[in-house]
Write a protein that holds these residues in place. Sequence first.
Motif, PDB file in Angstrom:
ATOM      1  N   GLN A 117       0.828  -1.191   0.000  1.00 24.16           N
ATOM      2  CA  GLN A 117       0.000   0.000   0.000  1.00 24.16           C
ATOM      3  C   GLN A 117       0.875   1.258   0.000  1.00 24.16           C
ATOM      4  OE1 GLN A 117      -0.537  -2.454   2.693  1.00 24.16           O
ATOM      5  NE2 GLN A 117      -1.634  -3.505   1.036  1.00 24.16           N
ATOM      6  N   VAL A 118       0.397   2.268  -0.708  1.00 21.86           N
ATOM      7  CA  VAL A 118       1.064   3.577  -0.763  1.00 21.86           C
ATOM      8  C   VAL A 118      -0.009   4.636  -0.528  1.00 21.86           C
ATOM      9  CG1 VAL A 118       2.304   5.232  -2.205  1.00 21.86           C
ATOM     10  CG2 VAL A 118       2.869   2.785  -2.343  1.00 21.86           C
ATOM     11  N   VAL A 119       0.165   5.435   0.528  1.00 22.03           N
ATOM     12  CA  VAL A 119      -0.852   6.410   0.923  1.00 22.03           C
ATOM     13  C   VAL A 119      -0.201   7.775   1.103  1.00 22.03           C
ATOM     14  CG1 VAL A 119      -2.555   7.046   2.685  1.00 22.03           C
ATOM     15  CG2 VAL A 119      -2.242   4.626   2.070  1.00 22.03           C
ATOM     16  N   LEU A 120      -0.710   8.778   0.390  1.00 17.59           N
ATOM     17  CA  LEU A 120      -0.275  10.154   0.595  1.00 17.59           C
ATOM     18  C   LEU A 120      -1.228  10.807   1.591  1.00 17.59           C
ATOM     19  CD1 LEU A 120       1.568  12.538  -0.082  1.00 17.59           C
ATOM     20  CD2 LEU A 120       0.054  13.075  -2.005  1.00 17.59           C
ATOM     21  N   THR A 121      -0.675  11.299   2.688  1.00 20.44           N
ATOM     22  CA  THR A 121      -1.487  11.901   3.741  1.00 20.44           C
ATOM     23  C   THR A 121      -0.695  13.051   4.348  1.00 20.44           C
ATOM     24  OG1 THR A 121      -2.735  11.417   5.772  1.00 20.44           O
ATOM     25  CG2 THR A 121      -0.676  10.200   5.446  1.00 20.44           C
ATOM     26  N   TRP A 122      -1.005  13.447   5.591  1.00 19.08           N
ATOM     27  CA  TRP A 122      -0.277  14.570   6.188  1.00 19.08           C
ATOM     28  C   TRP A 122      -0.126  14.396   7.690  1.00 19.08           C
ATOM     29  CZ3 TRP A 122      -5.379  15.295   4.526  1.00 19.08           C
ATOM     30  CH2 TRP A 122      -6.298  15.607   5.522  1.00 19.08           C
TER      31      TRP A 122
END
Length: 246
Positions: A117-122
């Motif tokens: 999984q690859v997740v762009l968040t902050w």
Amino acid sequence: MTDPYRTLGTGYAQQRRPDPRVAELIEQALGEARTVVNVGAGAGSYEPVGRRVLAVEPSPVMIAQRPPGSAPVVRAVAERLPLADKSFDVGLAVLTVHHWTDPVRGLAELRRVSRRQVVLTWDPVVVARFWLVADYLPEIAAAEAALPTCDFVSEQLAPVRVTEVPVPHDCTDGFLAAYWNRPRAYLDPAVRASISSLARLDPARVAAAMRRLSDDLDSGRWQERHGTPGEAGAADVGYRLVSTLA
């Protein structure tokens, strides 16, 4: 299925154009994956080329803004993915987990249907220090205090690698802190309409904050605190790429 993007999604494809430098970091995180499911795909930003991609998106407003030739799309929610177990090499989620009604279940589904999984968040702690939030609209931090954090995503997907995503001064993707050194951009209602953190606030409160920002820019107060607008460079304004380890 309610669609918040009936209002938030207006002009989204024009304001939220993928930035090539952010895209490169996502491409690196995808590694050698041949198949990718893009969950919460929106208008198709950051969908990789040269790989087999399936988009999953619940909003017809966002689906309608997907450009010709983009990946095929299934209308579904992250919490109930109509896909077989481990049917994709990578599950991708770009600035979307905070919109899911049940992030725990959504991330579990992402793990179920993909091998990595690859997740762009902050990181909300860093975002809260961003001048727009700290100086003008602290309501953003208060309103988003209960949203899933980078630490939350990391815990759900562990073991992971967390990578800082520097935001360039001329970033083309108009997310919340994209205009960190182009402050006058926030005075544009079209820009604000495609930033959910702003679009969901009380319009009167946002209008008042924008008047203060405009006054501060005209008087030079903003420049005294934050420097010269438009100067080249990149900043850490809290965005993080969470990638599960192989």
